[in-house]
Design an enzyme around this catalytic site. Structure first.
Site, mmCIF file in Angstrom:
data_model
loop_
_atom_site.group_PDB
_atom_site.id
_atom_site.type_symbol
_atom_site.label_atom_id
_atom_site.label_comp_id
_atom_site.label_asym_id
_atom_site.label_seq_id
_atom_site.Cartn_x
_atom_site.Cartn_y
_atom_site.Cartn_z
ATOM 1 N N ILE A 83 -25.659 49.706 -50.932
ATOM 2 C CA ILE A 83 -25.024 48.415 -50.658
ATOM 3 C C ILE A 83 -25.658 47.749 -49.441
ATOM 4 O O ILE A 83 -26.004 46.574 -49.465
ATOM 5 C CB ILE A 83 -23.508 48.593 -50.413
ATOM 6 C CG1 ILE A 83 -22.825 49.238 -51.638
ATOM 7 C CG2 ILE A 83 -22.854 47.262 -50.066
ATOM 8 C CD1 ILE A 83 -22.751 48.372 -52.864
ATOM 9 N N LEU A 134 -24.526 55.036 -53.328
ATOM 10 C CA LEU A 134 -24.451 53.745 -54.006
ATOM 11 C C LEU A 134 -24.974 52.731 -53.003
ATOM 12 O O LEU A 134 -24.343 52.467 -51.979
ATOM 13 C CB LEU A 134 -23.011 53.414 -54.408
ATOM 14 C CG LEU A 134 -22.792 52.108 -55.184
ATOM 15 C CD1 LEU A 134 -23.411 52.200 -56.570
ATOM 16 C CD2 LEU A 134 -21.299 51.801 -55.297
ATOM 17 N N CYS A 156 -20.656 55.890 -51.062
ATOM 18 C CA CYS A 156 -21.304 57.132 -51.471
ATOM 19 C C CYS A 156 -20.277 58.223 -51.728
ATOM 20 O O CYS A 156 -19.062 57.995 -51.665
ATOM 21 C CB CYS A 156 -22.264 57.616 -50.380
ATOM 22 S SG CYS A 156 -23.349 56.341 -49.706
ATOM 23 N N ASN A 181 -19.672 58.498 -46.363
ATOM 24 C CA ASN A 181 -19.178 57.822 -47.559
ATOM 25 C C ASN A 181 -18.383 56.629 -47.067
ATOM 26 O O ASN A 181 -17.348 56.806 -46.427
ATOM 27 C CB ASN A 181 -18.293 58.766 -48.376
ATOM 28 C CG ASN A 181 -17.420 58.027 -49.389
ATOM 29 O OD1 ASN A 181 -17.801 56.983 -49.899
ATOM 30 N ND2 ASN A 181 -16.247 58.571 -49.661
ATOM 31 N N GLY A 182 -18.861 55.419 -47.329
ATOM 32 C CA GLY A 182 -18.096 54.253 -46.923
ATOM 33 C C GLY A 182 -18.959 53.168 -46.331
ATOM 34 O O GLY A 182 -20.159 53.099 -46.573
ATOM 35 N N GLU A 183 -18.317 52.309 -45.554
ATOM 36 C CA GLU A 183 -18.999 51.205 -44.895
ATOM 37 C C GLU A 183 -18.417 51.018 -43.497
ATOM 38 O O GLU A 183 -17.192 51.043 -43.322
ATOM 39 C CB GLU A 183 -18.809 49.886 -45.675
ATOM 40 C CG GLU A 183 -19.238 49.918 -47.126
ATOM 41 C CD GLU A 183 -20.742 49.959 -47.338
ATOM 42 O OE1 GLU A 183 -21.483 49.860 -46.334
ATOM 43 O OE2 GLU A 183 -21.173 50.096 -48.496
ATOM 44 N N ILE A 230 -6.951 41.651 -65.508
ATOM 45 C CA ILE A 230 -6.436 42.398 -66.656
ATOM 46 C C ILE A 230 -5.259 41.637 -67.247
ATOM 47 O O ILE A 230 -4.396 41.120 -66.523
ATOM 48 C CB ILE A 230 -5.969 43.807 -66.222
ATOM 49 C CG1 ILE A 230 -7.177 44.707 -65.950
ATOM 50 C CG2 ILE A 230 -5.063 44.449 -67.257
ATOM 51 C CD1 ILE A 230 -7.960 45.095 -67.187
ATOM 52 N N GLY A 261 -7.036 42.944 -53.181
ATOM 53 C CA GLY A 261 -5.901 42.550 -52.341
ATOM 54 C C GLY A 261 -5.068 43.723 -51.883
ATOM 55 O O GLY A 261 -3.930 43.548 -51.443
ATOM 56 N N ASP A 300 -25.918 50.936 -41.731
ATOM 57 C CA ASP A 300 -24.758 51.252 -40.891
ATOM 58 C C ASP A 300 -24.675 52.748 -40.589
ATOM 59 O O ASP A 300 -24.048 53.157 -39.612
ATOM 60 C CB ASP A 300 -23.461 50.750 -41.526
ATOM 61 C CG ASP A 300 -23.188 51.321 -42.907
ATOM 62 O OD1 ASP A 300 -24.145 51.740 -43.585
ATOM 63 O OD2 ASP A 300 -22.023 51.328 -43.338
#
Length: 588
Positions: A51, A49, A2, A73-75, A289, A362, A98
């Site tokens: 999730i 957003l 978010c 904002n986050g997880e 890419i 990564g 969460d």
């Protein structure tokens, strides 16, 4: 994933105007829905957003008495484990979100709750009874959190651009930050390019008294300053890496939406994809890419890894006209950055976001395991010699020619090295390799390398998760001597040996390629007019930072092939693009 924003203000703020402008500037971070709490002199806002718990995870979250309010904002990757602990303590949950776990953890532990969380997060908690607004940030600074402090008001946000629309926002430029930028290629934290805006530092939380605006920052996590373990067996280290990475992947697979992956073909993203498939039998759709310039192109390696593990690989070949996006990426960055690879990261994110809301990456492996060849400079150089070797502009005498006489008086040439020295001194009991890795963890990651995946992905409403950024892995690698990371002419010595369990030798030990674009060569060819316009522009001259005659000289030398000034030119061009977008308010 978010965006969050809000304030404590003794000035009257127009609710409708504030909410409209803030949501507009954060909507790309959370286009699915938004919510806010606005009362008296307090606001907490979220754009979401979706999730985790897509149906019931709306923010803000309130406790039963409506006296504790949370947005994030986050997880919180380990929210299930934390929730189980809290249930044993008698807490009840009505959602699978969460964010509700954050709320209950705060009710249980107060600000000690941040120590419970394994995740990437920027969290705002308003405690009415204690009359405090608490702002917390994850340990490594994966998620951004900015503070604007002015007379009678403190604002916070996931993005600095939300401050631009505030009535009376003070745009005074931090000139020392510009000098620091031209040494580091990014602005080291906690300062920003604005005098009155700063970061909440990673691993810290800020407590703001809502009645006085007095505030105090507390560090809840840091790398311990103690000597590395001696005489460790490599197999023991392999086992520990496997244990941490396996769990890091497991908890990051928790999602109510599908997961893809960025796959460059390099060691780190390849290892994440390989372990995810082998450990959990999950075949990720991967996104890569490619470049027409073969020395920058890794797409064939990505194809090989995808074929090896039966991954669906999608490749996007970049054209040289990507420079058109430099204004766009600068706007989303919030600050100037000399790293041109923000552009391909933006394109890759847009490419993946057509299919997914969430991807694995990564990121973090180089800073945890010493993945850059620059780290070999730690073997035979003093602190100042190493610092000079990694500086964008290495010799301070060049600033005497580069800056205007007026600007020279506004900056202290010694401060960048003082930032470097004070940071490595935080772990003065460690060997020099670990000292410089600590510097990159504390400064390069939150100042530059983590800005790139967060800002570029979120610009396209895409969440990124990297198992290699698990804080437990950084605690482990900082407990290992530098010899475990740099040995026999190899970077990432121990990670490469470990990776042979999952990847073939030709992928593990191939030469590292930097994820960038050949901007220096393009400046000499089809971008000659572009760089010349910026460097010779009246707007750049009007900033009164640079000696324009000197800039014209180095530009001419670069274009003629006399000397390579790629790093200086791209940093100065990006600084000017930032001024045009954030100060002149030119349309993107």
């Amino acid at each position: 994933m978010c965006g969050i924003a809000g304030f404590v203000s003794f000035k009257k703020i127009n609710e409708e105007k504030y909410i409209k402008n803030t949501i507009k500037n954060l909507n790309h971070r959370g286009p699915d829905e938004n919510g806010y709490h606005f009362s008296d002199n307090i606001c907490l806002l979220n754009t979401r957003l979706s999730i985790i718990d897509v149906q019931h995870g709306q923010q803000p979250f309130y406790n039963e008495g409506n006296d504790v309010i949370v947005v994030q904002n986050g997880e919180i990757y380990n929210f299930i484990e934390v929730r189980d602990i809290l249930r044993e303590k008698g807490f009840r949950f009505i959602t699978n979100s969460d964010t509700e776990v954050i709320l209950r953890a705060y009710e249980y532990k107060g600000t000690e709750c941040f120590k419970l969380f394994n995740g990437m997060f920027a969290i705002a908690i308003f405690d009415k009874k204690k009359e405090k607004l608490i702002l917390g940030r994850d340990r490594l600074g994966v998620k951004p959190l900015y503070i604007y402090e002015n007379e009678n008001e403190i604002h916070f946000s996931s993005e600095m651009k939300t401050f631009l629309k505030l009535d009376g926002f003070d745009k005074k430029i931090n000139k020392q930050s510009i000098h620091n930028y031209l040494k580091f290629n990014y602005i080291p934290i906690p300062e920003t390019i604005f005098v009155k805006v700063r970061h909440v530092k990673p691993g810290c939380f800020l407590e703001i008294d809502t009645k006085s605006l007095n505030n105090k920052e507390t560090e809840y996590w840091s790398i311990e300053n103690k000597e590395e373990f001696k005489n460790l067996d490599e197999d023991e280290v392999f086992e520990k890496i496997d244990e941490i990475l396996t769990d890091a992947i497991k908890i990051r697979l928790r999602s109510d939406v599908g997961i893809g992956a960025f796959l460059s073909g390099g060691l780190d993203s390849s290892l994440v994809c390989a372990m995810t498939k082998k450990k959990f039998n999950i075949s990720l759709d991967t996104y890569s890419i490619g470049f027409k310039e073969k020395r920058f192109d890794e797409s064939n390696w990505a194809k090989e890894v995808a074929k090896l593990y039966d991954l669906n690989n999608n490749i996007h070949i970049l054209e040289s006209n990507i420079i058109d996006l430099w204004n766009t990426t600068t706007w989303h960055n919030d600050q100037p950055h000399g790293d041109i690879s923000f552009i391909p990261t933006y394109i890759l994110s847009k490419f993946a976001a057509k299919d997914y809301k969430l991807v694995f990456t990564g990121d973090g492996g180089d800073e945890a395991f010493a993945g850059y060849t620059k780290y070999f400079n730690s073997f035979d150089k003093s602190e100042i010699e190493y610092f000079d070797s990694i500086s964008l502009i290495k010799n301070d005498n060049e600033f005497e020619e580069l800056y205007t006489p007026t600007f020279k008086k506004e900056v202290n040439y010694k401060i960048p090295f003082e930032i470097f020295q004070s940071t490595i001194n935080e772990v003065d009991k460690k060997d020099f390799t670990n000292k410089i890795l600590h510097f990159d963890t504390k400064q390069l990651l939150p100042g530059n390398n983590l800005v790139k995946p967060d800002k570029m992905a979120m610009a396209n409403s895409l969440e990124t998760r990297s198992p290699l950024l698990d804080y437990r892995l950084f605690e482990l690698t900082q407990s290992l001597s530098g010899n475990f990371k740099l040995r026999d002419g190899e970077t990432k010595y121990i990670l490469k040996k470990f990776a042979l369990k999952y990847l073939p030798e030709n992928i593990v030990y191939r030469d590292k390629q930097m994820f960038t674009v050949p901007i220096g060569e393009w400046f000499k060819t089809h971008l000659k007019d572009y760089v010349s316009e910026v460097i010779n522009s009246d707007s750049l001259k009007s900033r009164e930072i640079f000696n324009i005659n000197y800039l014209s000289t180095i530009l001419k030398k670069h274009l003629n092939g006399e000397q390579d000034y790629t790093r200086e030119l791209r940093a100065i061009v990006n600084l000017e693009l930032w001024f045009r977008g954030f100060i002149d308010e030119e349309a993107i």
